[in-house]
Design an enzyme around this catalytic site. Structure first.
Site, PDB file in Angstrom:
ATOM      1  N   ASP A  39      19.588   9.690   5.036  1.00  0.00           N
ATOM      2  CA  ASP A  39      18.751   8.364   5.436  1.00  0.00           C
ATOM      3  C   ASP A  39      17.589   8.885   3.832  1.00  0.00           C
ATOM      4  O   ASP A  39      17.341   9.762   3.271  1.00  0.00           O
ATOM      5  CB  ASP A  39      17.417   9.896   6.582  1.00  0.00           C
ATOM      6  CG  ASP A  39      16.350   8.391   6.767  1.00  0.00           C
ATOM      7  OD1 ASP A  39      16.404   7.692   7.450  1.00  0.00           O
ATOM      8  OD2 ASP A  39      14.634   8.459   6.392  1.00  0.00           O
ATOM      9  N   ASP A  82      18.098   2.330   6.393  1.00  0.00           N
ATOM     10  CA  ASP A  82      18.369   2.550   5.596  1.00  0.00           C
ATOM     11  C   ASP A  82      19.149   4.061   5.662  1.00  0.00           C
ATOM     12  O   ASP A  82      18.881   5.364   4.977  1.00  0.00           O
ATOM     13  CB  ASP A  82      16.718   3.444   4.861  1.00  0.00           C
ATOM     14  CG  ASP A  82      16.312   3.823   5.305  1.00  0.00           C
ATOM     15  OD1 ASP A  82      16.155   4.231   6.449  1.00  0.00           O
ATOM     16  OD2 ASP A  82      15.002   4.366   4.676  1.00  0.00           O
TER      17      ASP A  82
END
Length: 162
Positions: A39, A82
């Site tokens: 992440d 993301d």
């Protein structure tokens, strides 16, 4: 239907198939597979400051960097937002995973030139799970790697929905 439209990396659907193949290879060769859940840190401020087009460029560059750091039989996938996943196959020693992650993290953390004098940086929190030690299904391993990543981010609660 099998690739992320933005980065062209495998999506969740293709990732699940690649994980199944990686686990079968591990069983045949008496090795392990590593599922590494990433992440990005610092991505939201880039999106907020420079706009979604520039955020998309950061995601594309990050995806390319991940792909450049893995072997041909490994998988780099974007599973949304993301968040990225690497599947490392034929792992004989967990130290191999640590070495690969050092390379990957160094690549992710390189400056990104967005043009017009705009240079940004991101880093990543990462969590890793090993097949078969931490689970024997894609769901179990993604959950374990996600929980380890969430802990790496410094959050108290590691239970999140996938």
């Amino acid at each position: 239907a099998f690739h992320d439209a933005l980065t062209q990396l495998p999506n969740r659907l293709l990732l699940a198939d690649r994980m199944t193949q990686a686990f079968a290879l591990s069983d045949r060769t008496q090795t392990q597979a590593a599922v590494c859940y990433f992440d990005l840190n610092g991505f939201k401020p880039i999106n907020d400051r420079y706009g979604h087009d520039m955020g998309d460029e950061v995601l594309k560059i990050t995806g390319r960097r991940l792909l450049e750091q893995v072997r041909g039989n490994d998988t780099a996938a974007r599973i949304g937002g993301d968040e990225f996943v690497l599947v490392l196959t034929a792992v004989k020693d967990p130290a191999e995973v640590d070495q690969a992650l050092r390379r990957v993290m160094a690549a992710i953390e390189q400056p990104i030139d967005l043009g017009g004098g705009r240079v940004v940086r991101v880093s990543a929190a990462v969590g890793t799970a090993l097949y078969p030690r931490d689970g024997t299904t894609s769901f179990e391993l993604l959950r374990a790697a996600d929980q380890a990543m969430y802990a790496d981010k410094g959050h108290v609660s590691a239970e999140r929905s996938l």
